[in-house]
Design a protein around this motif. Structure first.
Motif, PDB file in Angstrom:
ATOM      1  N   ARG A   9       0.831  -1.210   0.000  1.00  9.13           N
ATOM      2  CA  ARG A   9       0.000   0.000   0.000  1.00  9.13           C
ATOM      3  C   ARG A   9       0.862   1.256   0.000  1.00  9.13           C
ATOM      4  NH1 ARG A   9      -4.472  -2.040   4.483  1.00  9.13           N
ATOM      5  NH2 ARG A   9      -5.584  -3.486   3.088  1.00  9.13           N
ATOM      6  N   ILE A  10       2.001   1.205   0.685  1.00  9.59           N
ATOM      7  CA  ILE A  10       2.913   2.351   0.660  1.00  9.59           C
ATOM      8  C   ILE A  10       3.429   2.580  -0.759  1.00  9.59           C
ATOM      9  CG2 ILE A  10       5.191   3.159   1.417  1.00  9.59           C
ATOM     10  CD1 ILE A  10       4.619   1.791   4.111  1.00  9.59           C
ATOM     11  N   GLU A  50       1.907   1.927  -3.454  1.00  3.06           N
ATOM     12  CA  GLU A  50       0.797   2.562  -4.178  1.00  3.06           C
ATOM     13  C   GLU A  50       0.645   4.033  -3.792  1.00  3.06           C
ATOM     14  OE1 GLU A  50      -2.219  -1.208  -4.876  1.00  3.06           O
ATOM     15  OE2 GLU A  50      -2.137  -0.303  -2.883  1.00  3.06           O
ATOM     16  N   GLU A  51       0.690   4.301  -2.503  1.00  3.35           N
ATOM     17  CA  GLU A  51       0.524   5.679  -2.026  1.00  3.35           C
ATOM     18  C   GLU A  51       1.627   6.598  -2.541  1.00  3.35           C
ATOM     19  OE1 GLU A  51       0.548   5.244   2.180  1.00  3.35           O
ATOM     20  OE2 GLU A  51      -1.364   4.164   2.241  1.00  3.35           O
ATOM     21  N   GLU A  52       2.843   6.059  -2.627  1.00  5.91           N
ATOM     22  CA  GLU A  52       3.976   6.852  -3.071  1.00  5.91           C
ATOM     23  C   GLU A  52       4.033   6.993  -4.588  1.00  5.91           C
ATOM     24  OE1 GLU A  52       6.570   8.428  -1.303  1.00  5.91           O
ATOM     25  OE2 GLU A  52       5.240   8.153   0.427  1.00  5.91           O
ATOM     26  N   GLY A  53       3.180   6.259  -5.287  1.00  2.78           N
ATOM     27  CA  GLY A  53       3.122   6.379  -6.736  1.00  2.78           C
ATOM     28  C   GLY A  53       4.288   5.759  -7.476  1.00  2.78           C
ATOM     29  N   ARG A 105      -2.593  -7.250  -7.851  1.00  2.00           N
ATOM     30  CA  ARG A 105      -2.199  -5.950  -8.403  1.00  2.00           C
ATOM     31  C   ARG A 105      -1.542  -6.081  -9.779  1.00  2.00           C
ATOM     32  NH1 ARG A 105      -1.793  -5.819  -2.802  1.00  2.00           N
ATOM     33  NH2 ARG A 105      -2.302  -3.800  -1.815  1.00  2.00           N
ATOM     34  N   THR A 120       7.081   0.327   8.750  1.00  2.00           N
ATOM     35  CA  THR A 120       6.486   0.963   7.569  1.00  2.00           C
ATOM     36  C   THR A 120       7.117   2.314   7.249  1.00  2.00           C
ATOM     37  OG1 THR A 120       4.696   1.778   8.974  1.00  2.00           O
ATOM     38  CG2 THR A 120       4.293  -0.260   7.747  1.00  2.00           C
ATOM     39  N   GLU A 121       7.398   3.121   8.246  1.00  2.00           N
ATOM     40  CA  GLU A 121       7.982   4.427   7.951  1.00  2.00           C
ATOM     41  C   GLU A 121       9.411   4.290   7.437  1.00  2.00           C
ATOM     42  OE1 GLU A 121       6.479   7.380   7.570  1.00  2.00           O
ATOM     43  OE2 GLU A 121       4.786   6.014   7.797  1.00  2.00           O
ATOM     44  N   ARG A 159       9.047   3.430   3.830  1.00  2.00           N
ATOM     45  CA  ARG A 159       8.669   4.622   3.069  1.00  2.00           C
ATOM     46  C   ARG A 159       9.909   5.493   2.785  1.00  2.00           C
ATOM     47  NH1 ARG A 159       3.598   6.759   2.392  1.00  2.00           N
ATOM     48  NH2 ARG A 159       2.761   5.562   4.160  1.00  2.00           N
ATOM     49  N   ARG A 215      11.954   6.482  -0.968  1.00  2.37           N
ATOM     50  CA  ARG A 215      12.190   7.865  -1.403  1.00  2.37           C
ATOM     51  C   ARG A 215      13.672   8.145  -1.663  1.00  2.37           C
ATOM     52  NH1 ARG A 215       8.139  10.952   2.931  1.00  2.37           N
ATOM     53  NH2 ARG A 215       6.178  10.305   1.925  1.00  2.37           N
TER      54      ARG A 215
END
Length: 371
Positions: free
Chosen positions: A65-66, A68-71, A117, A255-256, A259, A263
């Motif tokens: 999901r991360i 996906e959220e981060e594109g 997915r 999770t963080e 993330r 990046r």
């Protein structure tokens, strides 16, 4: 150019409609292009696996999901590596998902979530464990199932053996004996994968992330690309025989933290093939590392290196005067026997952090080290 339509789901395409959907997802007009690739490394996807190498199915789902959220664009690993080697552009913020050892928990818990997915992924397997009927490992039928859905099945060695360390009870190994031993571990595994699945990708994941110049040269001569377990972002600068991956299991699965890794960018290390062998001579427990960096997109004042269990270490930064920065680092204390790393980071002028990791393996006088 990276061929998302042909290879995003591996060698076997699923349906024309799905292929078109994949192409649209990866090459939307709003996306830029890049020459960087984040590679994630998993082992077990299970509540019952070892703490150090497991991620629960629920947390694995959170990682997806991360993404996906981060594109991010999830890409097929062989195609993405081809693009990097040819200096073709990848989708901006590309990520590849990998699993080491081929555990059955990947088939049971990760595969359904990835298939839902339509995301490609890579599984590095040890054929001997499969051939011996190990209940902990996915069998050949399960691997075919994943392959048919777009997974890449690749080589992790026949037995998951230590390939760098020497048995102190044995005499010094000749070049011929070494080649025979490595061939029995890597070449035979590649043949078994090809015999069962009809594909030979010549992608190899080092067992325990351990390699040295001798093993690297053996693989290079036979057309392999190889992956370690040291953190970082693959890019056009990366050594194709020492490609970095971010471990995201066990203590690295928060999770963080995941993330933040998604990046990250690649620290632009020039000529990485010239870096020292990770395997240290016994008389050199405090190795000095010098990185030649492309200076055009880096803030020199932000550069720093850290050693395992020692924190930030002294670094000297020099302007080479030709668009390069020279970063030299050495720890105050000896590295322990076994595996350790230097992690070097710097901030780009766009504010994005870059990462490079140099693995080390310190062996004792007889070639031994902790597991």
């Amino acid at each position: 150019m990276y061929n998302a339509a042909a290879r995003t789901h591996g060698e076997t395409m699923r349906t024309p409609a799905l292929c078109l959907l994949c192409l649209l997802c990866l090459l939307t007009p709003t996306q830029g292009r890049t020459e960087e690739l984040i590679i994630l490394q998993y082992h077990f996807v299970s509540d019952a696996g070892p703490d150090s190498t497991s991620v629960s199915p629920e947390r694995f789902e959170a990682h997806l999901r991360i993404i996906e959220e981060e594109g991010l664009a999830v890409v097929d690993l062989p195609s993405a590596l081809d693009a990097l080697s040819e200096q073709d552009a990848l989708p901006e913020r590309a990520v590849a998902i990998t699993f080491d050892d081929g555990y059955v928990s990947v088939y049971r818990h990760a595969f359904p979530r990835l298939a839902e997915r339509s995301w490609p992924f890579t599984v590095f397997v040890n054929p001997e464990a499969i051939d011996n009927g190990s209940q902990a490992h996915a069998d050949w039928a399960a691997l075919r199932d994943m392959q048919h859905a777009g997974a890449t099945i690749a080589n992790h060695g026949m037995r998951h053996a230590f390939l760098v360390r020497r048995d102190p009870a044995l005499p010094a190994e000749s070049d011929d004996n070494y080649a025979e031993r490595i061939g029995a571990e890597i070449t035979v595994a590649e043949r078994r994968i090809n015999a069962e699945l009809g594909a030979s990708h010549r992608l190899f994941a080092y067992a325990y992330g351990e390699y040295d110049s001798r093993l690297r040269q053996w693989l290079e001569a036979r057309g392999y690309r190889a992956f370690g377990q040291h953190s970082g972002v693959a890019s056009r600068y990366a050594d194709p025989l020492a490609l970095p991956r971010f471990p995201v299991s066990g203590p690295y699965s928060q999770t963080e933290s995941v993330r933040e890794k998604l990046r990250m960018g690649a620290l632009p290390v020039l000529d990485p093939q010239a870096l020292p062998s990770p395997t240290l001579a016994t008389e050199d427990p405090r190795p000095e590392l010098t990185l030649s960096l492309a200076a055009t997109d880096l803030s020199a004042s932000s550069l720093a290196c850290y050693a395992s269990d020692q924190g930030r270490i002294d670094s000297v930064i020099e302007d080479a005067g030709d668009g390069r920065l020279l970063l030299t680092a050495r720890p105050p204390q000896a590295l322990p026997l076994g595996r350790s790393r230097y992690n070097c980071t710097g901030q780009g002028r766009d504010g994005r952090w870059r990462w490079f990791s140099q693995p080390w393996l310190r062996l004792g006088p007889g070639g031994e080290a902790p597991p």
